[in-house]
Design an enzyme around this catalytic site. Structure first.
Site, PDB file in Angstrom:
ATOM      1  CG  ASP A 525      69.140  46.077  35.605  1.00  0.00           C
ATOM      2  OD1 ASP A 525      69.821  45.585  36.527  1.00  0.00           O
ATOM      3  OD2 ASP A 525      67.946  45.783  35.425  1.00  0.00           O
ATOM      4  CD  GLU A 759      61.619  49.193  39.726  1.00  0.00           C
ATOM      5  OE1 GLU A 759      60.625  49.487  39.016  1.00  0.00           O
ATOM      6  OE2 GLU A 759      62.422  48.295  39.413  1.00  0.00           O
TER       7      GLU A 759
HETATM    8  C1  6A9 Z   1      61.543  40.662  34.921  1.00  0.00           C
HETATM    9  C2  6A9 Z   1      59.085  40.769  34.698  1.00  0.00           C
HETATM   10  C3  6A9 Z   1      55.603  40.314  35.530  1.00  0.00           C
HETATM   11  C4  6A9 Z   1      65.818  45.502  38.682  1.00  0.00           C
HETATM   12  O1  6A9 Z   1      64.447  44.698  42.495  1.00  0.00           O
HETATM   13  C5  6A9 Z   1      64.787  43.614  41.734  1.00  0.00           C
HETATM   14  C6  6A9 Z   1      65.694  43.991  40.590  1.00  0.00           C
HETATM   15  C7  6A9 Z   1      66.983  44.590  41.134  1.00  0.00           C
HETATM   16  O2  6A9 Z   1      67.739  43.604  41.760  1.00  0.00           O
HETATM   17  C8  6A9 Z   1      67.825  45.215  40.059  1.00  0.00           C
HETATM   18  O3  6A9 Z   1      68.918  45.862  40.635  1.00  0.00           O
HETATM   19  N1  6A9 Z   1      64.997  44.939  39.705  1.00  0.00           N
HETATM   20  C9  6A9 Z   1      67.014  46.212  39.256  1.00  0.00           C
HETATM   21  O4  6A9 Z   1      67.800  46.784  38.266  1.00  0.00           O
HETATM   22  C10 6A9 Z   1      63.751  44.376  39.145  1.00  0.00           C
HETATM   23  C11 6A9 Z   1      63.992  43.215  38.233  1.00  0.00           C
HETATM   24  C12 6A9 Z   1      62.736  42.645  37.749  1.00  0.00           C
HETATM   25  C13 6A9 Z   1      62.949  41.566  36.741  1.00  0.00           C
HETATM   26  C14 6A9 Z   1      61.666  40.953  36.377  1.00  0.00           C
HETATM   27  C15 6A9 Z   1      60.313  39.929  34.631  1.00  0.00           C
HETATM   28  C16 6A9 Z   1      57.923  39.996  35.157  1.00  0.00           C
HETATM   29  O5  6A9 Z   1      56.758  40.657  34.821  1.00  0.00           O
END
Ligand code: 6A9
Length: 789
Positions: A525, A759
């Site tokens: 990100d 996380e």
């Molecule tokens: C946005 C919110 C209810 C961010 O683990 C999943 C991803 C990874 O692939 C990525 O590398 N996470 C990491 O930087 C989480 C992404 C979540 C996006 C959700 C919407 C909904 O709220």
């Protein structure tokens, strides 16, 4: 006309599936072909629920509520961080036949267990047991309402059977895949042998336009007109679903929701702790049932499966043998189990867009059997997360890995692209803000599924005749044409202008609003990249992912007896340390680095707002933060030290005898740079962007905190470099021991202290932060404990 026609046919490509034969047959998850995996806890987004691996499954689930606690309704259903539970998750789960979950609410704990039983033609039977116990510190025994429900999803039907003094005694139903079945609700008891407890019964018999509406429907049906009146105790009003039943024919559909309505039945039992309730699902096709799976039989079955689970866990990971404490072993069982119990089966359409579409399009309907990063905050499939998930799951059950990988690869479009985030079905969509839904076909995500494939290949090589690895070659044969397509997609769409260089597409475009435009596609990100995105950029992490992917492509091709020279050549070129240094070594930083149009002289500042003379300033919109660039960018190395600069080491592209390895190890071990007592931080403390916000609303994410997936790769790489000849072998071995201990101890300590796996972890305190539970890649801690890489 011709140009117009071309444009419209190009526009369809983004939403056109690849014509290659599918890896999975259409009926591969049906009760007929895969009866043992038909029913499962494939609804990771709810605290407790089951469905079948079919597109429009009948679903079952549990909601609950504490009575007499306060005036507000504390209904629990979908996993929500806002519920502030003390912890929840599967403590044991074999991914197949049983599971044990603990949910710690404010002053009581629910244990939710299920056991499946084979028989008949529709995936067999199952029994749930929910046990409620008050926490020892609470004075009064809480009165709890459990609400068991079944709901159809556009197909199948359900019928309520109301019994005197018992409310909804059972539900019978029919669907194409399940045939006829019966769900029976048993009365609450204190223990197995004891008498039935005093309880109040209510039920709701209604319909729903979609599964995402269940919570709302229940909330809206609640009434306080019922009286709880135990034999020895005061009479009190309690909250319950009302028995009012809208007659199906007259029921008005909401005009804005044209969907077909489906049956939704719910059974509420209100009872004081402690208690235990069982619910049985029985398939009518199961004729020679020896007995009912309840009471003592259920206990026996559970005990047997728990013992089998424990033995298999020790056989697989050997943690007791290694001397871990009982509590540490319980923690790692929970980590694995919640990953297995977090497997979901999703069905629906992505929303996608290409440069040729003015508006987003709907992707064809598709199924996805996948693990999820977080049951509360993002209970859906993420492409690069899944490769890490499957690294762990493949050690437990390689069939899960083969099926999940096959599902992902069957979602490929005609261009060779797989949407990164899979938001399939109304239930999944209801959790995602609109601006995050659309997936763009220029965008990649690290091809980590190759890591999982590498594991399958190694398992097969180690023991080709083992029942677990025997299906791997046949699976790879079916997968291979799609894998080639997928690899080609990366190797053509994500390349840079300089030969053998690579560039992530899909960086933020609006450069003046962000301190550094994000690169969501890389998975990292807000990790700092070139300040001014351009076609001239090259990314060292993607270079290394491609080195890895081409190497695995060569192995798969070799194993199948397919041509592999070209993959080998690519792998050789991308692994050439000379080329890697030419493209990515920064003398100034003494580390590997991205390259691009870049300046370090950027900062966020209040936008200047023009205020006409004599006007009070507050009449104008609050000035937002904008980026100011004090020195013009130029083509150069980006010189950020952190996870990205480690990639040649993380993915073992760097040769063991390279003097650059010494630099890498030194930076890693330096507490002023990447080293912390809890694992490696994502960005060096010395970097100007360390812990900097990207906008006023966008807190640092990959700019300091500790992430377990990358730490896993680091530990794995250290284990590798300490096992091969080279001048830095001892150094790597020492770091390996320290880093592994730091990570394992901290993730475990945080779990004990907070009840969750997180996380990411704070680099100055080690505290868990971000979404939770996050048993996605953070569960790789289990493999570090087991030292399996
Ligand atoms: C946005 C919110 C209810 C961010 O683990 C999943 C991803 C990874 O692939 C990525 O590398 N996470 C990491 O930087 C989480 C992404 C979540 C996006 C959700 C919407 C909904 O709220």
């Amino acid at each position: 006309f011709c140009a117009l026609y071309m444009r419209s046919s190009l526009a369809k490509r983004v939403a056109t599936l690849h014509p290659l034969p599918r890896v999975l047959d259409d009926n591969s998850t049906s009760a007929e072909v895969s009866p043992e995996r038909f029913w499962g806890s494939y609804r990771p987004q709810v605290y407790f629920g089951m469905k079948t691996r079919s597109p429009k499954s009948i679903v079952t689930g549990l909601m609950w509520m504490r009575q007499f606690s306060s005036m507000d309704v504390n209904l629990r259903h979908t996993c929500e961080q806002g519920d502030n539970l003390q912890g929840y998750g599967w403590l044991m789960h074999d991914g197949l036949s049983f599971g044990v979950q603990e949910v710690r609410d404010k002053d009581f704990t629910l244990t939710t267990e299920f056991v499946k039983r084979k028989g008949g033609d529709h995936g067999g039977d199952w029994t749930w047991r929910v046990t409620a116990k008050q926490h020892s510190f609470s004075r009064q025994a809480p009165v709890i309402s459990l609400m068991f429900y079944a709901a159809a999803d556009t197909q199948g039907s359900l019928r309520a059977h109301v019994e005197e003094k018992k409310g909804l005694g059972s539900i019978t139903g029919f669907s194409e895949e399940l045939g006829h079945f019966k769900i029976t609700f048993r009365k609450p008891v204190t223990g197995e042998q004891s008498n039935v407890k005093y309880a109040c019964y209510n039920n709701l018999q209604t319909v729903t336009p979609g599964l995402e509406r269940l919570t709302d429907i229940v909330k809206n049906s609640l009434s306080r007109r019922f009286v709880y009146s135990p034999p020895s105790g005061e009479k009190r009003h309690y909250i319950a679903v009302d028995t009012y039943k809208p007659p199906h024919q007259q029921h008005q559909q909401k005009p804005d929701d044209p969907r077909k309505e489906s049956d939704f039945l719910l059974h509420q039992v209100t009872v004081e702790t402690p208690f235990q309730i069982e619910v049985l699902f029985e398939s009518a096709s199961f004729r020679s049932r020896p007995n009912q799976l309840v009471g003592a039989t259920m206990t026996e079955e559970l005990e047997q499966r728990k013992a089998e689970f424990d033995a298999r866990f020790e056989r697989t990971f050997g943690l007791e043998r290694k001397g871990f404490s009982q509590a540490q072993v319980r923690f790692s069982k929970a980590a694995l189990s919640n990953m297995l119990g977090g497997m979901g089966y999703f069905y629906g359409q992505s929303v996608v867009q290409s440069a040729y579409n003015e508006y987003p399009l709907l992707y064809p309907e598709g199924a996805l059997f996948t693990a999820v990063p977080s049951r509360s905050f993002f209970p859906r499939g993420f492409l690069w997360d899944e490769g890490f998930h499957q690294l762990l799951l493949s050690k437990w059950d390689p069939q899960v890995t083969r099926e999940a990988t096959a599902h992902w690869l069957d979602l490929i479009n005609v261009e060779g692209w797989i949407p990164r985030e899979q938001i399939l079905g109304d239930e999944a969509r209801s959790k995602v803000p609109a601006e995050f839904v659309v997936q763009r076909n220029e965008n990649a995500n690290p091809p980590t599924l190759f890591l999982a494939l590498q594991e399958l290949i190694e398992q097969h090589a180690a023991d080709p005749d083992a029942p677990a690895s025997r299906p791997t070659p046949a699976f790879l044969r079916r997968l291979f044409p799609r894998l080639k397509t997928w690899f080609e997609w990366y190797n053509t769409t994500q390349t840079g202008p300089v030969p053998n260089s690579y560039r992530w597409r899909g960086r933020d475009k609006d450069t003046n609003l962000f301190l550094n435009p994000k690169t969501l596609t890389s998975g990292l990100d807000d990790y700092p990249r070139a300040s001014h995105p351009s076609g001239e950029e090259r990314h060292v992490d993607l270079h290394c992912w491609m080195a890895l992917a081409s190497g695995i492509m060569a192995s798969v091709a070799r194993l199948l007896g397919e041509p592999h020279a070209e993959y080998e050549r690519t792998h050789r070129v991308l692994s050439d340390n000379g080329l890697l240094s030419e493209l990515h070594w920064s003398e100034q930083l003494g580390a590997f680095s991205d390259y691009g149009n870049h300046t370090q002289a950027v900062s966020l500042q209040q936008e200047k707002v023009y205020v006409p003379p004599g006007q009070p300033r507050h009449h104008y919109a609050a000035a937002r933060l904008v980026r100011s660039v004090r020195r013009a960018p130029k083509l150069q190395h980006v010189n950020a030290l952190g996870y990205v600069s480690l990639f040649p080491f993380l993915l073992r592209v760097l040769r063991a005898d390279s003097p650059k390895l010494e630099h890498v190890l030194r930076d890693m071990r330096d507490a002023d740079k990447l080293w912390t007592p809890y694992g490696l931080r994502s960005l060096s403390k010395t970097d100007p962007m360390y812990m900097k916000r990207n906008t006023e609303h966008d807190a640092p994410y990959w700019r300091g905190p500790i992430w377990i997936n990358i730490n896993y790769l680091a530990v794995r790489a250290l284990s590798h470099y300490s096992g091969v000849e080279g001048p830095y072998r001892e150094k790597a071995a020492a770091l390996y021991g320290e880093l592994r201990t730091n990570i394992v101890d901290n993730v475990y300590r945080q779990y004990v202290e907070t009840g969750y796996i997180w996380e990411q972890y704070n680099d100055s305190t080690g505290r868990g932060q971000g979404s939770h539970p996050f048993t996605g890649w953070s569960a790789l801690t289990v493999l570090m404990m087991a030292e399996q890489y």
